[in-house]
Design an enzyme around this catalytic site. Structure first.
Site, PDB file in Angstrom:
ATOM      1  N   ARG A 276       0.842  -1.215   0.000  1.00 20.95           N
ATOM      2  CA  ARG A 276       0.000   0.000   0.000  1.00 20.95           C
ATOM      3  C   ARG A 276       0.866   1.249   0.000  1.00 20.95           C
ATOM      4  O   ARG A 276       0.567   2.236   0.675  1.00 20.95           O
ATOM      5  CB  ARG A 276      -0.941   0.052   1.217  1.00 20.95           C
ATOM      6  CG  ARG A 276      -2.070  -0.975   1.301  1.00 20.95           C
ATOM      7  CD  ARG A 276      -3.020  -0.902   0.138  1.00 20.95           C
ATOM      8  NE  ARG A 276      -2.556  -1.818  -0.901  1.00 20.95           N
ATOM      9  CZ  ARG A 276      -2.732  -3.133  -0.891  1.00 20.95           C
ATOM     10  NH1 ARG A 276      -3.414  -3.688   0.047  1.00 20.95           N
ATOM     11  NH2 ARG A 276      -2.262  -3.887  -1.841  1.00 20.95           N
TER      12      ARG A 276
ATOM     13  N   SER B 269     -10.730   0.032   3.311  1.00 21.73           N
ATOM     14  CA  SER B 269     -10.044  -0.178   4.595  1.00 21.73           C
ATOM     15  C   SER B 269      -9.539   1.167   5.118  1.00 21.73           C
ATOM     16  O   SER B 269      -8.828   1.866   4.393  1.00 21.73           O
ATOM     17  CB  SER B 269      -8.851  -1.108   4.423  1.00 21.73           C
ATOM     18  OG  SER B 269      -9.285  -2.332   3.887  1.00 21.73           O
TER      19      SER B 269
ATOM     20  N   GLU C  64      -4.883   4.265   5.941  1.00 23.27           N
ATOM     21  CA  GLU C  64      -4.572   3.979   4.540  1.00 23.27           C
ATOM     22  C   GLU C  64      -4.874   5.178   3.630  1.00 23.27           C
ATOM     23  O   GLU C  64      -4.102   5.460   2.721  1.00 23.27           O
ATOM     24  CB  GLU C  64      -5.361   2.748   4.086  1.00 23.27           C
ATOM     25  CG  GLU C  64      -4.996   2.327   2.671  1.00 23.27           C
ATOM     26  CD  GLU C  64      -5.806   1.148   2.172  1.00 23.27           C
ATOM     27  OE1 GLU C  64      -5.706   0.057   2.758  1.00 23.27           O
ATOM     28  OE2 GLU C  64      -6.527   1.322   1.182  1.00 23.27           O
TER      29      GLU C  64
HETATM   30  C1  LIG Z   1     -15.515   0.533  -1.064  1.00 20.55           C
HETATM   31  C2  LIG Z   1     -14.036   0.686  -1.279  1.00 20.55           C
HETATM   32  C3  LIG Z   1     -13.226  -0.433  -1.454  1.00 20.55           C
HETATM   33  C4  LIG Z   1     -11.840  -0.302  -1.656  1.00 20.55           C
HETATM   34  N1  LIG Z   1     -11.086  -1.427  -1.822  1.00 20.55           N
HETATM   35  C5  LIG Z   1      -9.755  -1.321  -2.026  1.00 20.55           C
HETATM   36  C6  LIG Z   1      -8.945  -2.495  -2.191  1.00 20.55           C
HETATM   37  O1  LIG Z   1      -9.426  -3.621  -2.187  1.00 20.55           O
HETATM   38  N2  LIG Z   1      -7.616  -2.333  -2.371  1.00 20.55           N
HETATM   39  C7  LIG Z   1      -7.030  -1.103  -2.408  1.00 20.55           C
HETATM   40  O2  LIG Z   1      -5.799  -1.024  -2.585  1.00 20.55           O
HETATM   41  N3  LIG Z   1      -7.768   0.025  -2.267  1.00 20.55           N
HETATM   42  C8  LIG Z   1      -9.108  -0.050  -2.075  1.00 20.55           C
HETATM   43  N4  LIG Z   1      -9.861   1.077  -1.908  1.00 20.55           N
HETATM   44  C9  LIG Z   1      -9.216   2.394  -1.920  1.00 20.55           C
HETATM   45  C10 LIG Z   1      -9.288   3.125  -3.280  1.00 20.55           C
HETATM   46  O3  LIG Z   1     -10.366   2.689  -4.043  1.00 20.55           O
HETATM   47  C11 LIG Z   1      -8.015   2.982  -4.101  1.00 20.55           C
HETATM   48  O4  LIG Z   1      -6.900   3.437  -3.373  1.00 20.55           O
HETATM   49  C12 LIG Z   1      -8.099   3.753  -5.430  1.00 20.55           C
HETATM   50  O5  LIG Z   1      -6.976   3.455  -6.228  1.00 20.55           O
HETATM   51  C13 LIG Z   1      -8.171   5.262  -5.245  1.00 20.55           C
HETATM   52  O6  LIG Z   1      -8.466   5.823  -6.512  1.00 20.55           O
HETATM   53  P1  LIG Z   1      -9.141   7.231  -6.652  1.00 20.55           P
HETATM   54  O7  LIG Z   1      -9.124   7.563  -8.098  1.00 20.55           O
HETATM   55  O8  LIG Z   1     -10.464   7.250  -5.993  1.00 20.55           O
HETATM   56  O9  LIG Z   1      -8.112   8.170  -5.876  1.00 20.55           O
HETATM   57  P2  LIG Z   1      -8.441   9.475  -5.018  1.00 20.55           P
HETATM   58  O10 LIG Z   1      -9.173   9.092  -3.792  1.00 20.55           O
HETATM   59  O11 LIG Z   1      -9.048  10.506  -5.887  1.00 20.55           O
HETATM   60  O12 LIG Z   1      -6.971   9.932  -4.615  1.00 20.55           O
HETATM   61  C14 LIG Z   1      -6.229   9.177  -3.671  1.00 20.55           C
HETATM   62  C15 LIG Z   1      -4.833   9.784  -3.576  1.00 20.55           C
HETATM   63  O13 LIG Z   1      -4.174   9.601  -4.817  1.00 20.55           O
HETATM   64  C16 LIG Z   1      -3.844  10.857  -5.390  1.00 20.55           C
HETATM   65  N5  LIG Z   1      -4.096  10.741  -6.831  1.00 20.55           N
HETATM   66  C17 LIG Z   1      -5.239  10.368  -7.452  1.00 20.55           C
HETATM   67  N6  LIG Z   1      -5.066  10.357  -8.778  1.00 20.55           N
HETATM   68  C18 LIG Z   1      -3.776  10.733  -8.992  1.00 20.55           C
HETATM   69  C19 LIG Z   1      -2.979  10.931 -10.159  1.00 20.55           C
HETATM   70  N7  LIG Z   1      -3.472  10.737 -11.378  1.00 20.55           N
HETATM   71  N8  LIG Z   1      -1.686  11.336  -9.992  1.00 20.55           N
HETATM   72  C20 LIG Z   1      -1.164  11.534  -8.750  1.00 20.55           C
HETATM   73  N9  LIG Z   1      -1.873  11.385  -7.617  1.00 20.55           N
HETATM   74  C21 LIG Z   1      -3.160  10.979  -7.751  1.00 20.55           C
HETATM   75  C22 LIG Z   1      -4.730  11.896  -4.726  1.00 20.55           C
HETATM   76  O14 LIG Z   1      -4.117  13.169  -4.726  1.00 20.55           O
HETATM   77  C23 LIG Z   1      -4.838  11.304  -3.326  1.00 20.55           C
HETATM   78  O15 LIG Z   1      -3.686  11.625  -2.596  1.00 20.55           O
HETATM   79  C24 LIG Z   1     -11.254   0.979  -1.701  1.00 20.55           C
HETATM   80  C25 LIG Z   1     -12.083   2.118  -1.528  1.00 20.55           C
HETATM   81  C26 LIG Z   1     -13.448   1.971  -1.321  1.00 20.55           C
HETATM   82  C27 LIG Z   1     -14.298   3.196  -1.157  1.00 20.55           C
END
Ligand SMILES: Cc1cc2nc3c(=O)[nH]c(=O)nc-3n(C[C@H](O)[C@H](O)[C@H](O)COP(=O)(O)OP(=O)(O)OC[C@H]3O[C@@H](n4cnc5c(N)ncnc54)[C@H](O)[C@@H]3O)c2cc1C
Length: 362
Positions: free
Chosen positions: A175, A252, A353
């Protein structure tokens, strides 16, 4: 005609996060291409360059599924990553899938499985964007993106250049990566190398193998893996569902703590003879289940103060949820209570996380 990015002032960020929490952004820019993302950041950064551990005047937001945004919001500029699309280049038994950062992740996984490409199937149902997957080396059910990422194209806010980073340069860990808690690099696109096959990678995760009725190490049809993962995730509230507040979360909230062998021995001394679920984590370290620690410290599913509008998911102890009327400060208070309870009971520190924006757990 040239596309002009949409700009909004004082937009409430709760509409852009899966927690449905977060106050207003000073300015919100919806960037529909890599060029628009770069141009928006260049403009803001011209006022003062970003550097590794500074609170900068702009941050990028994609699916909002791994952020906790303060109730007071973020006073600077939020750049919404909305560049979409992907291409597939087949090279014999492998295919390189190049995906734009703003592409919804699960759409990409579904498409690769449907096209007979293997390597992402266990990562089905994870919310958010493809470009955010390298940030915390997204993983689930025995797979993580570090296994298939071959290149990440980024905009470097420090130098103003667009560069391609190798997996080594990304420094992927559990992570974690060079990108997490570091707003210097903005991911514009990601390359994945997938196997041309309708059969999955070997199933490593015991719960998934049981669900599929196979032995760990077996391969099955990737479509079946995707269906099984989606069903397992849905049972835990880990697939977004607008009708179910158990999914108004960041998934998580805490990572599984990684402790030394001595730390694990000390933990066992405090569990009253019960063996805590743990997995080898390399270099003699042990990864302990955060969900188990939370449950055994006395925080059951559904725990929380209904008046505060936040609580532990009724399906999974690791998910802290907004029941619909919560606030970020109430959610963080719950997280602090759980963290202190686990520390008191087991002497183990839990770490969040998600990325905390303009707020903190301390
Ligand atoms: C119901 C649920 C289940 C989940 N299950 C998992 C799982 O099984 N495994 C897991 O690893 N995660 C899980 N997650 C967490 C999450 O979905 C992941 O970490 C996902 O990759 C985040 O993507 P996002 O586009 O929503 O990022 P955001 O929430 O928009 O951003 C997260 C971080 O990344 C940065 N960021 C986003 N896009 C970029 C970019 N293009 N360049 C640089 N920085 C960037 C943002 O600035 C922020 O710091 C879960 C979340 C939820 C709500």
């Amino acid at each position: 005609m040239k596309h002009v990015p949409e700009r909004t002032h004082h937009a409430m960020l709760d509409a852009y996060t899966t927690l449905r929490l977060g106050g207003p952004a000073g300015e919100l820019i919806e960037a529909a291409s890599a060029e628009e993302i770069v141009a928006a950041l260049r403009k803001v950064d011209a006022a003062g360059p970003a550097h590794d551990d500074a609170v900068t005047s702009a941050f990028v937001l994609a699916g909002g599924s791994n952020v906790v945004v303060a109730d007071s919001g973020f006073p600077g500029t939020v750049v919404l990553v909305r560049n979409r699309g992907y291409s597939v280049r087949r090279e014999g038994e492998r295919a390189v899938v190049r995906v734009e950062a703003g592409q919804p992740w699960d759409d990409l996984v579904a498409a690769t499985v449907a096209e007979g490409l293997t390597g992402l199937e266990c990562l089905s149902g994870i919310p958010g964007s493809a470009g955010a997957t390298p940030i915390q080396n997204v993983g689930a059910y025995g797979q993580e993106v570090a296994e298939t990422i071959t290149a990440v194209r980024v905009y470097d806010r420090r130098t103003g250049d667009t560069v391609v980073m190798s997996p080594d340069e990304c420094r992927f860990g559990y992570r974690a990566s060079v990108f997490k808690h570091n707003d210097r690099f903005v991911v514009l696109s990601v390359d994945f190398s997938l196997a041309v096959s309708t059969r999955s990678m070997p199933i490593r995760y015991a719960e998934l193998a049981r669900r599929l009725g196979v032995a760990p190490g077996d391969r099955v049809e990737s479509g079946r893996v995707r269906e099984a993962v989606l069903a397992l995730r849905a049972g835990k509230g880990m697939v977004l569902d607008a009708a179910d507040p158990d999914t108004y979360s960041v998934g998580s909230f805490f990572t599984n703590p990684v402790v030394t062998a001595d730390g694990f021995a000390a933990l066992r001394d405090r569990t009253g003879g019960v063996e805590p679920p743990a997995f080898p984590a390399g270099d003699g370290h042990v990864k302990v289940s955060a969900a188990w620690l939370i449950e055994h410290a006395g925080f059951a599913r559904g725990y929380g103060d209904p008046a505060a509008g936040v609580g532990i998911s009724t399906k999974h102890t690791l998910a802290l949820t907004n029941r619909g009327t919560g606030t970020t400060s109430a959610l963080l208070a719950l997280a602090r209570e759980i963290r202190a309870g686990v520390r008191d009971r087991f002497g183990v520190d839990l770490h969040p996380e998600p990325v905390l924006i303009n707020c903190s757990l301390s």
